[in-house]
Motif scaffolding. Structure first.
Motif, mmCIF file in Angstrom:
data_model
loop_
_atom_site.group_PDB
_atom_site.id
_atom_site.type_symbol
_atom_site.label_atom_id
_atom_site.label_comp_id
_atom_site.label_asym_id
_atom_site.label_seq_id
_atom_site.Cartn_x
_atom_site.Cartn_y
_atom_site.Cartn_z
ATOM 1 N N CYS A 122 1.120 -0.857 -0.126
ATOM 2 C CA CYS A 122 -0.293 0.103 0.504
ATOM 3 C C CYS A 122 0.664 1.644 -0.004
ATOM 4 C CB CYS A 122 -0.734 -0.438 1.204
ATOM 5 S SG CYS A 122 -2.069 1.476 1.171
ATOM 6 N N CYS A 176 -0.393 3.723 1.447
ATOM 7 C CA CYS A 176 -0.352 4.096 2.830
ATOM 8 C C CYS A 176 -0.204 3.284 4.015
ATOM 9 C CB CYS A 176 -2.493 4.929 3.190
ATOM 10 S SG CYS A 176 -2.716 6.238 1.882
ATOM 11 N N ARG A 177 0.246 4.403 5.076
ATOM 12 C CA ARG A 177 0.604 3.456 6.621
ATOM 13 C C ARG A 177 -0.629 4.208 7.153
ATOM 14 N NH1 ARG A 177 3.110 -0.647 7.870
ATOM 15 N NH2 ARG A 177 3.669 -0.877 10.286
ATOM 16 N N CYS A 178 -1.654 3.714 7.246
ATOM 17 C CA CYS A 178 -2.125 3.799 7.752
ATOM 18 C C CYS A 178 -2.752 3.952 9.255
ATOM 19 C CB CYS A 178 -4.212 4.089 7.682
ATOM 20 S SG CYS A 178 -4.487 4.836 5.538
ATOM 21 N N CYS A 209 -4.619 0.556 10.380
ATOM 22 C CA CYS A 209 -5.028 -0.056 9.296
ATOM 23 C C CYS A 209 -5.079 -1.140 10.108
ATOM 24 C CB CYS A 209 -3.593 -0.067 8.079
ATOM 25 S SG CYS A 209 -3.676 -1.419 7.161
ATOM 26 N N PRO A 257 0.036 -2.933 5.371
ATOM 27 C CA PRO A 257 0.716 -3.426 4.514
ATOM 28 C C PRO A 257 2.175 -4.130 4.611
ATOM 29 C CG PRO A 257 0.370 -1.374 4.415
ATOM 30 C CD PRO A 257 0.230 -1.582 6.280
ATOM 31 N N GLY A 312 -4.352 -3.820 1.369
ATOM 32 C CA GLY A 312 -3.318 -3.238 0.345
ATOM 33 C C GLY A 312 -3.818 -2.400 -0.551
ATOM 34 N N ASN A 348 -7.708 3.235 -1.063
ATOM 35 C CA ASN A 348 -7.618 4.901 -0.590
ATOM 36 C C ASN A 348 -7.378 5.563 -1.835
ATOM 37 O OD1 ASN A 348 -5.119 4.921 -2.027
ATOM 38 N ND2 ASN A 348 -4.105 3.762 -0.670
HETATM 39 S S1 SF4 Z 1 -5.897 1.353 5.800
HETATM 40 FE FE1 SF4 Z 1 -6.097 0.872 3.471
HETATM 41 S S2 SF4 Z 1 -5.539 2.162 2.615
HETATM 42 FE FE2 SF4 Z 1 -4.697 2.410 4.779
HETATM 43 S S3 SF4 Z 1 -2.339 1.589 4.362
HETATM 44 FE FE3 SF4 Z 1 -4.694 -0.433 5.376
HETATM 45 S S4 SF4 Z 1 -4.368 -0.963 2.939
HETATM 46 FE FE4 SF4 Z 1 -3.505 0.809 3.061
#
Ligand code: SF4
Ligand code: SF4
Length: 376
Positions: free
Chosen positions: A106, A108-110, A113, A117, A148, A178
């Motif tokens: 991914c 992003c690294r929310c 999450c 990822p 991902g 995302n």
């Molecule tokens: S929540 Fe979704 S967009 Fe955010 S890091 Fe995880 S997989 Fe990526």
């Protein structure tokens, strides 16, 4: 996804097959034999899942599992045998919540999450493609493409989606993303050109404020790309759902977020406010992300009303009814996937259990202290 851990032999790379419980069958192509006793003649099966002390002749990819776990594999399920001894159920015949995961990677690294990822491995994409091929069109009513971030695969993502359209155009398809990939207009155009008749692209957006959004997404510049992605999808007449996972960093702006959505994305097909699943990075960052839904229930109710009055379709996912204002109840959905959904002892006598989403089993003991039986 259900995953059972055992011991592997001759599994050099992940092997996908449909569970078959009968050794007598001559139709062995594409199948994984599941047998407590193992097999003296596994010829033709793609793999075998056997009991812990069973014998399996030859060099057929094999995973040995505890009897208890082995008994949970059902004829027709699609399973993947992995070199690390895991048996993953990638298509559960009994479930309405099956998905395809082309990459765990991914951009992003929310901070919350649930599936942190991981580095992309080509085997993951291969298994996703094989899963699509292995499913018969009649089997598939709903299908979710998840990650991902699937769009990171570019042309391979498009190829996978084209094959899904070719095989399952009758099914309802969800793409979880995302949205950043669709800031590339060409990708949005080619995606739209596939011509799905029934797809919803579900895009996560964390805040109406750029700084908050990017802090939650873990990558600067995410807000602009996601917003651009939403507009490109709208220009291509795609149905988009905006998903807003409520956490400690954005819980104070739920109502302003609702205003932002209806002013800027009036084309949204659906808006979903979502409670958190406390697993993965949400568990790691628990103190930073946790907020009790009970504490934002008034704000959430106002936000739902803002969007409902603006004639946008709006729902609340993953928040039990006892943590919501009653006015919000008609918007609450039983949204938690069946394989990770449960109810507490408190729920047994609850009069609204039948319409409540319950709790995530994956969240363990991390839950609101305000969950309590409703009697009426
Ligand atoms: S929540 Fe979704 S967009 Fe955010 S890091 Fe995880 S997989 Fe990526
Ligand atoms: S007590 Fe249980 S079933 Fe009742 S509303 Fe709360 S979580 Fe839902």
């Amino acid at each position: 996804m259900k995953v059972y851990k055992g011991k592997s032999s001759h599994v050099d790379s992940p092997v996908l097959g449909a569970v078959c419980v009968s050794q007598a069958t001559l139709k062995r192509s594409g199948k994984v034999l599941v047998s407590e006793q193992g097999s003296n003649l596994p010829f033709g099966f793609k793999g075998v899942v056997a009991g812990e002390s069973a014998k399996v002749a030859g060099a057929t990819p094999t995973v040995r599992l505890r009897s208890n776990d082995l008994g949970k594999l059902v004829e027709g399920d699609l399973v993947v045998l992995s070199p690390d001894g895991c048996v993953s159920v990638v298509w559960d015949m009994a479930s309405e919540n099956n998905g395809i995961l082309p990459t765990p990677s991914c951009d992003c690294r929310c901070i919350m999450c649930p599936q942190p990822p991981q580095r992309h491995h080509e085997d993951t994409y291969r298994i996703a493609c094989e899963t699509v091929e292995a499913l018969s069109p009649e089997q598939v009513k709903h299908l979710c493409v998840t990650g991902g971030e699937p769009t990171l695969l570019g042309d391979k993502f498009l190829d996978l989606m084209r094959n899904i359209k070719k095989r399952f155009n009758h099914a309802s398809i969800q793409l979880l993303t995302n949205g950043k990939g669709f800031s590339d207009f060409n990708l949005a155009r080619e995606f739209a050109a596939i011509g799905f008749s029934n797809i919803v692209t579900c895009v996560s957006l964390h805040s109406d404020i750029e700084e908050f959004n990017d802090e939650i997404a873990g990558v600067r510049g995410s807000f602009h790309k996601t917003v651009q992605g939403l507009y490109n999808l709208a220009r291509m007449r795609q149905r988009v759902e905006i998903r807003h996972v409520i956490n400690r960093l954005n819980a104070h702006r739920i109502e302003p977020f609702a205003h932002f959505v209806y002013r800027n994305f009036p084309f949204a097909y659906h808006v979903a406010f979502m409670g958190m699943e406390i697993t993965g990075l949400a568990r790691e960052n628990y103190n930073m992300v946790w907020v009790d839904p009970y504490n934002y229930r008034f704000e959430l109710n106002k936000a739902v009303k803002v969007l409902h009055r603006a004639a946008l379709d709006v729902s609340v996912y993953n928040v039990p009814l006892c943590l919501l204002e009653r006015e919000t109840w008609p918007f609450a959905r039983q949204s938690i996937s069946d394989w990770k959904n449960d109810y507490l002892g408190t729920c047994v006598d609850c009069s609204v259990k039948n319409c409540c989403c319950g709790i995530f089993t994956t969240s363990g003991d991390k839950m609101s202290p305000h969950i309590e039986t409703i009697r009426e």
